[in-house]
Each structure stands twice: as C-alpha cells, then as structure tokens.
Design an enzyme around this catalytic site. Structure first.
Site, PDB file in Angstrom:
ATOM      1  N   LYS A 158       3.651 -13.827 -11.986  1.00 33.75           N
ATOM      2  CA  LYS A 158       2.648 -12.979 -11.334  1.00 33.75           C
ATOM      3  C   LYS A 158       1.407 -12.836 -12.193  1.00 33.75           C
ATOM      4  O   LYS A 158       1.490 -12.712 -13.417  1.00 33.75           O
ATOM      5  CB  LYS A 158       3.219 -11.582 -11.064  1.00 33.75           C
ATOM      6  CG  LYS A 158       4.337 -11.536 -10.041  1.00 33.75           C
ATOM      7  CD  LYS A 158       4.740 -10.093  -9.766  1.00 33.75           C
ATOM      8  CE  LYS A 158       5.777  -9.999  -8.680  1.00 33.75           C
ATOM      9  NZ  LYS A 158       6.130  -8.578  -8.394  1.00 33.75           N
ATOM     10  N   GLY A 164      -2.686  -9.016  -3.518  1.00 31.31           N
ATOM     11  CA  GLY A 164      -2.773  -9.794  -2.281  1.00 31.31           C
ATOM     12  C   GLY A 164      -2.047 -11.122  -2.343  1.00 31.31           C
ATOM     13  O   GLY A 164      -2.341 -12.022  -1.554  1.00 31.31           O
ATOM     14  N   GLY A 165      -1.102 -11.267  -3.278  1.00 33.95           N
ATOM     15  CA  GLY A 165      -0.326 -12.496  -3.369  1.00 33.95           C
ATOM     16  C   GLY A 165      -0.971 -13.610  -4.170  1.00 33.95           C
ATOM     17  O   GLY A 165      -0.359 -14.654  -4.403  1.00 33.95           O
ATOM     18  N   GLU A 200       8.901 -11.942 -13.899  1.00 33.98           N
ATOM     19  CA  GLU A 200       9.857 -10.941 -13.441  1.00 33.98           C
ATOM     20  C   GLU A 200      11.042 -11.624 -12.768  1.00 33.98           C
ATOM     21  O   GLU A 200      10.914 -12.718 -12.226  1.00 33.98           O
ATOM     22  CB  GLU A 200       9.220  -9.999 -12.406  1.00 33.98           C
ATOM     23  CG  GLU A 200       8.320  -8.947 -12.973  1.00 33.98           C
ATOM     24  CD  GLU A 200       7.805  -8.010 -11.890  1.00 33.98           C
ATOM     25  OE1 GLU A 200       7.319  -6.943 -12.262  1.00 33.98           O
ATOM     26  OE2 GLU A 200       7.880  -8.350 -10.695  1.00 33.98           O
ATOM     27  N   GLU A 288       3.790  -1.888  -8.169  1.00 32.64           N
ATOM     28  CA  GLU A 288       2.419  -1.644  -8.590  1.00 32.64           C
ATOM     29  C   GLU A 288       1.961  -0.290  -8.074  1.00 32.64           C
ATOM     30  O   GLU A 288       2.601   0.309  -7.198  1.00 32.64           O
ATOM     31  CB  GLU A 288       1.474  -2.736  -8.092  1.00 32.64           C
ATOM     32  CG  GLU A 288       1.339  -2.815  -6.581  1.00 32.64           C
ATOM     33  CD  GLU A 288       0.380  -3.911  -6.143  1.00 32.64           C
ATOM     34  OE1 GLU A 288      -0.353  -4.434  -6.999  1.00 32.64           O
ATOM     35  OE2 GLU A 288       0.355  -4.225  -4.945  1.00 32.64           O
ATOM     36  N   ARG A 292      -6.157   4.147  -4.919  1.00 35.45           N
ATOM     37  CA  ARG A 292      -7.165   4.302  -3.860  1.00 35.45           C
ATOM     38  C   ARG A 292      -6.456   4.701  -2.581  1.00 35.45           C
ATOM     39  O   ARG A 292      -5.224   4.772  -2.531  1.00 35.45           O
ATOM     40  CB  ARG A 292      -7.892   2.971  -3.630  1.00 35.45           C
ATOM     41  CG  ARG A 292      -6.925   1.806  -3.366  1.00 35.45           C
ATOM     42  CD  ARG A 292      -7.610   0.525  -2.983  1.00 35.45           C
ATOM     43  NE  ARG A 292      -6.707  -0.606  -2.992  1.00 35.45           N
ATOM     44  CZ  ARG A 292      -5.819  -0.914  -2.062  1.00 35.45           C
ATOM     45  NH1 ARG A 292      -5.675  -0.106  -1.018  1.00 35.45           N
ATOM     46  NH2 ARG A 292      -5.061  -1.980  -2.144  1.00 35.45           N
ATOM     47  N   ARG A 338      -2.341  -3.692  12.378  1.00 44.17           N
ATOM     48  CA  ARG A 338      -3.680  -4.098  11.966  1.00 44.17           C
ATOM     49  C   ARG A 338      -4.160  -5.177  12.930  1.00 44.17           C
ATOM     50  O   ARG A 338      -3.542  -6.247  13.025  1.00 44.17           O
ATOM     51  CB  ARG A 338      -3.666  -4.665  10.543  1.00 44.17           C
ATOM     52  CG  ARG A 338      -3.169  -3.711   9.480  1.00 44.17           C
ATOM     53  CD  ARG A 338      -3.396  -4.307   8.104  1.00 44.17           C
ATOM     54  NE  ARG A 338      -2.769  -3.520   7.061  1.00 44.17           N
ATOM     55  CZ  ARG A 338      -2.999  -3.687   5.756  1.00 44.17           C
ATOM     56  NH1 ARG A 338      -3.834  -4.634   5.351  1.00 44.17           N
ATOM     57  NH2 ARG A 338      -2.382  -2.927   4.858  1.00 44.17           N
TER      58      ARG A 338
END
Length: 457
Positions: A158, A164-165, A200, A288, A292, A338
């Site tokens: 990572k 966002g991948g 990880e 994570e 915000r 969405r």
C-alpha cells in the site's frame, strides 16, 4: 459563531455546506472555475468568486487564489468539503496563518493520519486493533520480498500517502512481489508525489466498515454508529448504508469505542471517520482515518437525526457536543446510491455532457443531494458524481424497496449513469441478504447485453 464561510469546493458538497451555513445564519462565499460558472453552488451562495480556468491545479487546488477570495470577501472561516484540499496539511496551515478558521483538523493531525504507516502505529499505541504487517516504510523491492516471505501470503502493498486504491497491490505469491512493489511505487509517486510503500497481511473477504466520530474543542469525543461501505468497485464506494447488516449491538459498542480511542489519540476536533476492515468473525482492524466530512455522511444523518455539517461548524466555533448525542439511538435504516455520470456497459467510462432532462425522486423517506439540473453541463475536468439519492425506512428490507422505487422515479436524460446498475444491485438476492463483502461487485451478475438491448429498443 462565524459570520461568513468560504467553501473551497464545488458540486453537491459545496451546496450541502451552503445549506447548513444558511440555517445557522452564516453568510457564504462560493469559489468556482470557469467550467462551474452555472453550477448551483454558485447560484445559492451569498457571494461567488471565480478562481481560475477548469483544471483543478489552476482553480480548486490553487491555494493563493482561494485565500485571496477569502480576503476580498471578508470570510472568517474556510470549509474544504471533501477531496481537493480537504486533507491538505499545507492548506490548513496557510488558512490559519492568514487569519481564517479551517473547518477541519490542524496540520499535525492531517499529517499524522495522512501518512498511513504513521497512522497505523498511532492507532496501535492507542489500543485500536490494526492489520498485522511489517512496521514502517519498505526500503525497496528486496525488503518487500523478505517481509512478505516472513509474513506469509497473501499480502497487500500500500502507498503510505495513498487513497482511492491507488498505489495498492494484492500479492498472492512470492513471484509477484518485485513487480508489484515497483508498480505500486511508481503509481504512488505519480499520484501523490510520494512513492513510500508499506506492507500488510491481506484480510480475505472483508467488510469495509467505518465509524463516524464527532469531537469538540473541550475534549469530548463521541461516535454516531457505523456505515457499511463494502459495495465498491476499484476501491471506490458506490452504495453505502447505515447501520451495517453485519454489526450487532456488542460489535457496535466495541468498534465505536475503538474509533473514539483513535480520535482521542490524536486530539481530534471536528467530524472524522475511522475506517476498518472486518472479517467474518467480526474481528475488525484499523485501515485509515479520513480527517474530513465523507461523501456518505447523509446515511448517518438519516438514522441519527444529526446534521453533521452543522455540528462540524459548531465544534470548530467552540461549541460542546450536545449531551443528547451521547445516548443516540439508531432509528431505522438508510441507504445511499452515488449517482455517477458513467456508462456501466463500457467499463464505467465517464460520460460528461449536457443533461437534457432531470427529475429527481421524492416522497416519504427520500433525500437528494445534487448540484445538477436540466441544462447543466457535466464538466470533463472533475469526478463523475452528479448527485446522491438517500433513503430512510423502518428497516433494511423496506429501505431497499424504497431505494428501488426512488431509482425508478429518477430521470436523467443525456449522459449514461450508474442508475440501471444500482437498480439491479437492489434486486440481487445476495445484496438483499446482507451476506456480502468487498468483492461483491467482482462477481455481481449484471447483464450488459440485456441493458444494451433495452437502450436500443
């Protein structure tokens, strides 16, 4: 309380913040690029300032222009929304240096949580469960190979500065490590200007569960339950809901306490989200922290009755968390879709252009957050989301039925959208059962040929 808030963002989130400010009797300032001159956030703000041409780097990411807009309009606070500069420690710092209250965390918190490896260590010290993995940044591909062999496969590489991948690679065996490291490193460098990679243990078939936290300047921190975000493609969420169909009261208490402990460990203030991966045994691991407001915040608002943007503004103005929120009860079930201007039949290719017809659903338990309208031209320069449809009902089964009805009522002429795809998900037996994980869309049987034939007919 603030007198005037500048919203350093665009689209539906800018409009959402304007609404909250107006209900608090706060004046608002919209900033916009030339591509967004006719967007609704420009129309409904009390003042609007053009800050540049369409490219984000020349407008919504241009800190000097945003600060100048704040100065000439007399704003005393700046709300960053989500995306763009919302998690920029530099922007937070510059706002403070120029006399603006940044409606987000202080720079040190953004830095500590933005660096994924550092955030993981912080949470571990705070007693929050973390995914097993090598500590710190990898020194190179050979170091990645050594640690992967020690840990056992599968593993995840990572980007430490990622999201966002991007900069993320699943590695299932020893022969894949070197190439995966180099690929992730290069992608991370290109996307974030930082090629740091960490490793990880890969949690197989996990759920993506996140917890909403709210913290004031007096040391009070609470959580407002969890959101289920496992329906995602390429690590981008498509459907979210609250509460999660897998989380029982005991698990909710544990994961909520973990989220509060994590926020307290960094002296957090405002609204934030702690994201976890949860396995089939309901063990959860910190992934994570998003410092915000989240795109999917409305589902939490629907089941708690709390206006998160208003509370965010109040917390930064010095108000205490309302006492009633300590004993909140989740009421019913909420689901959000969405709505993206993308073509599901063409690998979700973005589909900008003019919206010729636009009708949003209504009725009991239906909410729409959107900046679009008939005649609005979807720009090519930004993300493809044109709105969100959120429903609330007595329970999950009824919420799914209500969302089906809402999607059926929606008319968006011109661009292709994700609506047909989401309608099929609502009908899917696995989705309706609640027994899914983050790999759901990889095996979801969406009949592309059938949808194409409908369009031709």
């Amino acid at each position: 309380m603030f007198n005037k808030v500048l919203i350093a963002n665009r689209g539906e989130i800018a409009l959402r913040v304007i609404r909250a400010c107006h209900e608090l009797n706060i004046k608002t300032v919209a900033v916009y690029s030339t591509a967004d001159e006719l967007s609704l956030h420009v129309k409904f703000a009390d003042e609007a300032v053009c800050i540049g041409p369409p490219p984000s780097r020349d407008s919504y990411l241009n800190i000097p222009k945003i600060i100048a807009a704040g100065e000439i309009t007399g704003a005393d606070a700046i709300h960053p929304g989500y995306g763009f500069l919302s998690e920029s420690a530099q922007f937070s710092k510059i706002c403070k240096e120029n006399g603006f209250t940044f409606l987000g965390p202080v720079p040190d918190i953004i830095d500590s949580m933005g660096n994924k490896a550092k955030a993981k260590q912080t949470m571990k010290v705070a007693g929050v469960p973390v995914i097993p993995g090598g500590e710190g940044i990898l020194e190179g591909p050979e170091d990645a190979l050594e640690k992967a062999n020690q840990m056992g496969y599968p593993i995840m590489l990572k980007a430490s500065a990622g999201g966002g991948g991007r900069g993320m690679r699943l590695v299932k065996g020893e022969s894949e490590v070197i190439a995966a490291y180099k690929s992730a490193n290069q992608e991370s460098q290109n996307a974030f200007g930082n090629g740091d990679i960490y490793i990880e243990k890969f949690i197989e078939n996990p759920r993506h569960i996140e917890v909403q936290v709210l913290a004031d300047t007096h040391g009070n921190i609470i959580h407002l339950g969890e959101r289920e975000c496992s329906i995602q493609r390429r690590h981008q969420k498509l459907i979210e809901e609250s509460p999660s169909p897998i989380v029982d009261e005991d698990t909710r208490k544990k994961i909520g306490e973990a989220a509060v402990a994590g926020a307290r460990a960094v002296n957090y203030v405002g609204v934030g989200t702690i994201e976890f991966l949860m396995d089939k045994q309901k063990n959860f691991y910190f992934m994570e922290m998003n410092t915000r407001i989240q795109v999917e915040h409305p589902v939490t608002e629907m089941v708690t009755g709390v206006d998160l943007i208003k509370q965010q503004i109040k917390m930064h103005a010095g108000s205490e968390c309302p006492g009633a929120l300590y004993d909140f009860q989740l009421r019913g079930h909420s689901i959000e879709c969405r709505i993206n201007a993308e073509d599901p039949n063409n690998n979700f290719m973005p589909f900008p252009g003019e919206i010729t017809n636009f009708h949003m659903p209504g009725g009991k338990g239906v909410r729409v957050d959107s900046h679009a309208y008939a005649g609005y031209v979807i720009p090519t320069h930004y993300d493809s989301m044109i709105g969100k449809i959120i429903v609330h009902a007595k329970n999950r089964d009824r919420a799914i039925i209500r969302m089906q009805r809402a999607l059926e009522e929606t008319i968006i002429g011109g661009p292709k959208t994700t609506i047909p795809y989401q309608m099929e998900i609502m009908k899917d037996e696995t989705f309706k059962s609640g027994e899914f994980d983050t790999s759901f869309l990889e095996t979801f049987n969406y009949d592309l040929e059938e949808e194409s034939n409908k369009e031709e007919d």
